[in-house]
Scaffold this motif. Sequence first.
Motif, mmCIF file in Angstrom:
data_model
loop_
_atom_site.group_PDB
_atom_site.id
_atom_site.type_symbol
_atom_site.label_atom_id
_atom_site.label_comp_id
_atom_site.label_asym_id
_atom_site.label_seq_id
_atom_site.Cartn_x
_atom_site.Cartn_y
_atom_site.Cartn_z
ATOM 1 N N MET A 23 0.580 5.013 -14.278
ATOM 2 C CA MET A 23 -0.850 4.952 -13.978
ATOM 3 C C MET A 23 -1.104 4.057 -12.763
ATOM 4 O O MET A 23 -1.893 4.398 -11.877
ATOM 5 C CB MET A 23 -1.611 4.433 -15.198
ATOM 6 N N GLY A 24 -0.421 2.913 -12.728
ATOM 7 C CA GLY A 24 -0.583 2.017 -11.595
ATOM 8 C C GLY A 24 -0.107 2.630 -10.302
ATOM 9 O O GLY A 24 -0.758 2.487 -9.249
ATOM 10 N N ALA A 25 1.021 3.322 -10.352
ATOM 11 C CA ALA A 25 1.540 3.960 -9.140
ATOM 12 C C ALA A 25 0.578 5.025 -8.626
ATOM 13 O O ALA A 25 0.424 5.205 -7.410
ATOM 14 C CB ALA A 25 2.910 4.570 -9.429
ATOM 15 N N THR A 26 -0.091 5.727 -9.539
ATOM 16 C CA THR A 26 -1.046 6.757 -9.135
ATOM 17 C C THR A 26 -2.210 6.156 -8.366
ATOM 18 O O THR A 26 -2.608 6.656 -7.305
ATOM 19 C CB THR A 26 -1.564 7.502 -10.382
ATOM 20 N N ILE A 27 -2.769 5.068 -8.879
ATOM 21 C CA ILE A 27 -3.874 4.418 -8.169
ATOM 22 C C ILE A 27 -3.408 3.916 -6.802
ATOM 23 O O ILE A 27 -4.040 4.152 -5.772
ATOM 24 C CB ILE A 27 -4.428 3.242 -8.994
ATOM 25 N N GLU A 28 -2.304 3.230 -6.812
ATOM 26 C CA GLU A 28 -1.828 2.576 -5.589
ATOM 27 C C GLU A 28 -1.535 3.580 -4.478
ATOM 28 O O GLU A 28 -1.763 3.304 -3.295
ATOM 29 C CB GLU A 28 -0.571 1.775 -5.927
ATOM 30 N N ARG A 29 -1.035 4.751 -4.848
ATOM 31 C CA ARG A 29 -0.619 5.725 -3.833
ATOM 32 C C ARG A 29 -1.733 6.668 -3.411
ATOM 33 O O ARG A 29 -1.579 7.404 -2.419
ATOM 34 C CB ARG A 29 0.565 6.536 -4.363
ATOM 35 N N THR A 30 -2.863 6.677 -4.120
ATOM 36 C CA THR A 30 -3.916 7.634 -3.786
ATOM 37 C C THR A 30 -5.247 6.981 -3.434
ATOM 38 O O THR A 30 -6.133 7.660 -2.911
ATOM 39 C CB THR A 30 -4.143 8.631 -4.950
ATOM 40 N N ALA A 31 -5.419 5.688 -3.706
ATOM 41 C CA ALA A 31 -6.685 5.017 -3.387
ATOM 42 C C ALA A 31 -6.870 4.924 -1.880
ATOM 43 O O ALA A 31 -5.907 4.915 -1.107
ATOM 44 C CB ALA A 31 -6.712 3.629 -4.012
ATOM 45 N N MET A 32 -8.116 4.831 -1.453
ATOM 46 C CA MET A 32 -8.424 4.782 -0.021
ATOM 47 C C MET A 32 -8.735 3.382 0.482
ATOM 48 O O MET A 32 -8.508 3.074 1.648
ATOM 49 C CB MET A 32 -9.604 5.715 0.287
ATOM 50 N N SER A 33 -9.287 2.516 -0.362
ATOM 51 C CA SER A 33 -9.707 1.205 0.125
ATOM 52 C C SER A 33 -8.532 0.251 0.215
ATOM 53 O O SER A 33 -7.620 0.281 -0.616
ATOM 54 C CB SER A 33 -10.771 0.611 -0.794
ATOM 55 N N PRO A 34 -8.557 -0.650 1.198
ATOM 56 C CA PRO A 34 -7.494 -1.649 1.297
ATOM 57 C C PRO A 34 -7.422 -2.561 0.075
ATOM 58 O O PRO A 34 -6.353 -3.028 -0.288
ATOM 59 C CB PRO A 34 -7.872 -2.443 2.559
ATOM 60 N N PHE A 35 -8.558 -2.807 -0.564
ATOM 61 C CA PHE A 35 -8.554 -3.745 -1.679
ATOM 62 C C PHE A 35 -7.724 -3.229 -2.844
ATOM 63 O O PHE A 35 -7.114 -4.008 -3.576
ATOM 64 C CB PHE A 35 -9.988 -4.027 -2.135
ATOM 65 N N ILE A 36 -7.695 -1.931 -3.026
ATOM 66 C CA ILE A 36 -6.869 -1.364 -4.099
ATOM 67 C C ILE A 36 -5.492 -1.001 -3.562
ATOM 68 O O ILE A 36 -4.467 -1.368 -4.140
ATOM 69 C CB ILE A 36 -7.554 -0.138 -4.723
ATOM 70 N N ARG A 37 -5.449 -0.299 -2.440
ATOM 71 C CA ARG A 37 -4.174 0.223 -1.941
ATOM 72 C C ARG A 37 -3.235 -0.880 -1.474
ATOM 73 O O ARG A 37 -2.032 -0.868 -1.791
ATOM 74 C CB ARG A 37 -4.450 1.192 -0.792
ATOM 75 N N GLU A 38 -3.753 -1.846 -0.731
ATOM 76 C CA GLU A 38 -2.914 -2.907 -0.184
ATOM 77 C C GLU A 38 -2.927 -4.172 -1.046
ATOM 78 O O GLU A 38 -1.899 -4.810 -1.218
ATOM 79 C CB GLU A 38 -3.370 -3.254 1.237
ATOM 80 N N LYS A 39 -4.089 -4.508 -1.584
ATOM 81 C CA LYS A 39 -4.221 -5.768 -2.307
ATOM 82 C C LYS A 39 -3.921 -5.639 -3.790
ATOM 83 O O LYS A 39 -3.783 -6.638 -4.502
ATOM 84 C CB LYS A 39 -5.627 -6.319 -2.073
ATOM 85 N N LYS A 40 -3.844 -4.396 -4.291
ATOM 86 C CA LYS A 40 -3.429 -4.120 -5.680
ATOM 87 C C LYS A 40 -4.429 -4.650 -6.698
ATOM 88 O O LYS A 40 -4.053 -5.078 -7.787
ATOM 89 C CB LYS A 40 -2.041 -4.690 -6.002
ATOM 90 N N ASP A 41 -5.707 -4.595 -6.378
ATOM 91 C CA ASP A 41 -6.712 -5.079 -7.317
ATOM 92 C C ASP A 41 -7.124 -3.934 -8.240
ATOM 93 O O ASP A 41 -8.195 -3.342 -8.100
ATOM 94 C CB ASP A 41 -7.918 -5.644 -6.570
ATOM 95 N N TYR A 42 -6.243 -3.644 -9.191
ATOM 96 C CA TYR A 42 -6.507 -2.603 -10.188
ATOM 97 C C TYR A 42 -5.841 -3.010 -11.501
ATOM 98 O O TYR A 42 -5.074 -3.976 -11.553
ATOM 99 C CB TYR A 42 -6.004 -1.241 -9.718
ATOM 100 N N PHE A 43 -6.123 -2.258 -12.536
ATOM 101 C CA PHE A 43 -5.665 -2.626 -13.878
ATOM 102 C C PHE A 43 -5.527 -1.349 -14.692
ATOM 103 O O PHE A 43 -6.342 -0.433 -14.578
ATOM 104 C CB PHE A 43 -6.710 -3.563 -14.501
ATOM 105 N N ASN A 44 -4.494 -1.277 -15.518
ATOM 106 C CA ASN A 44 -4.304 -0.133 -16.411
ATOM 107 C C ASN A 44 -3.975 -0.641 -17.797
ATOM 108 O O ASN A 44 -3.241 -1.629 -17.950
ATOM 109 C CB ASN A 44 -3.139 0.749 -15.933
ATOM 110 N N SER A 45 -4.474 0.024 -18.813
ATOM 111 C CA SER A 45 -4.198 -0.410 -20.172
ATOM 112 C C SER A 45 -4.376 0.750 -21.142
ATOM 113 O O SER A 45 -5.041 1.753 -20.827
ATOM 114 C CB SER A 45 -5.116 -1.573 -20.565
#
Length: 603
Positions: A23-45
Amino acid sequence: MTRVDPIALELIKGALQSARAEMGATIERTAMSPFIREKKDYFNSLFDRQGNLVAGTQKPSAANMISCVFEHYPADEMRPGDLYLYNDPYASHGAVNHSPDMVFAAPVFHQGRLGAFAVSWGHLWDIGGMLPGSISPDATDAFQEGIMLPPVRMYKQGVLNEELLRSFLRNSRFPDMVNGDLQAIMSSCRLGKQRLEELFGRFGYDTVTASFELLLHQTEAALRQAFEVQVPDGRYAFRDYLDSDSATEPSPWVDVVIEKQGGKVTLDFTATSDQVKKPLNFVMDETIPDFVCGLYLTHEEPSILFNAGFVKAFAGMKTRKGSLVDPMFPAPTGLRAHTKARVINSIMGALALATKGNVPAASPVYVVTMLRSHDAKSGTYTLCIEGHAVGHGARPFADGIDAVYSLGGGGRNYPVEFAEIEFGMRVEAYAIHTDSGGPGRWRGGCGIVRDMRITDGDALFANRVENLKFPAWGVNGGHGAPPSTRIVVNPGTPEEREIKPMTDGNRLKAGDLLRIMTPGGGGWGNPLHREPERVRDDVLNGYVSRASALEHYAVALEGPNLDVNEAETRKLRAGRRGATKMFHQRGAYHDEAPPDIVDQEKT
């Protein structure tokens, strides 16, 4: 409860961890904003059918992410293909702490029965509000921080609520980027749902749901055992202070009392100061302090999943309505990380009293800066939200970690090349902030120095900088970090000026050099007990200056190779032996609160 084969239980545990990683890899590889794609500000549970967290990221975020959905959509009315979302800290009771964090939750069914939930969230680039980025230290109420959604249904049995999506995107200054992030987060959530469906199909509904219960019980039992072994019965109180909510307001504080009697553990935050006008307020879900305790006390048990079992080990938590950790709507919450850091440090301080200092020293809050501009002719905005690494508190067995944005699975800085391409700046220096960590037997981690030249026109600058008035404290004889945080424009030139912390609207022009110097963590143990050769290595590597080696560690270095003068070092250390106390902050040892803080409180 269905009996579960131990091997099947371990396979299910591994499958949950694997699903989260996907799930984390999916967000990281498809998000457009730098805050998610580069800064990794996401969460999965992943959650069970009652909404209990079964497997989550190992950082103190809320475990109570489904109960607010149940308030609007009862479990027996949920259907396959539904997808819920929210970002309102108040309507979610602290499941999210500030409105840029958007949560998606997908119910998982097996043969018509609700069995689990997959959840993903990410920090969105802009959701409206008073300024681009939707976060500003000048915000005075939640409405200035962007659109707020209570739990609503984005998909109903697989059909998109297009009107909801269109309305939400209309509130963003960067709708295409935000839409891309929403699609990435939803895709991650769907993938988690698919992996859980496969898990039910492989092992069966009863075995999987019974395994969830067992995994919660394992975590609960581990924390109960850790409390029993590590924390004697008693009452342990600690208070940690923020710098202030503005230039004129007194310093607010977080106060915690941990009480353990006969296997019953409670947490009490009712003595925390009142909520403030600025966005430091923290809508604290009751599970967050439970997770702080659980993460530390069970950190030597890598097989234990991070889940709601930690919560079940506590008898309860108290807060006071209208306080900094239980504010009343519409108090702003955008910079709640300052207060969250003090919650963590206060809990660690209380545990230090319970364990005779066997906890990490305090860590500062990470630094955030924002550069904004607006082209009136085209109506377009530019925005750079950057998080800057800090040094973390020393541990009872090792130095603090240097130059880390945020521990616990989240937070990176922008790579230099990326920042220069995307944000109209040139990074001219990036180095360790020497002497920013607190001295100790184990040294506090150091922050960073980052020089950025503005290259593409004028901009407005905002910052979230702290730990000047109250730097990170040291523990068990270790020294607190020095107040070394600074933001300077054009250093070393006639145009040099310092930017005040927690301010917005600071004007920068093309060609200006912006120097950001971030804080370090507190030290652990008496600095005089650190091996001289280790101190020499710190000096050679730029973590400690030669002057600090002499002043704080009593280590004499000489010659071009900075060799240790062993005779002089022994003489210096023999002359400095003296009693230490549990905590050290702002240049003085103390057992609980420094006298000047107590005096301030009385006035």
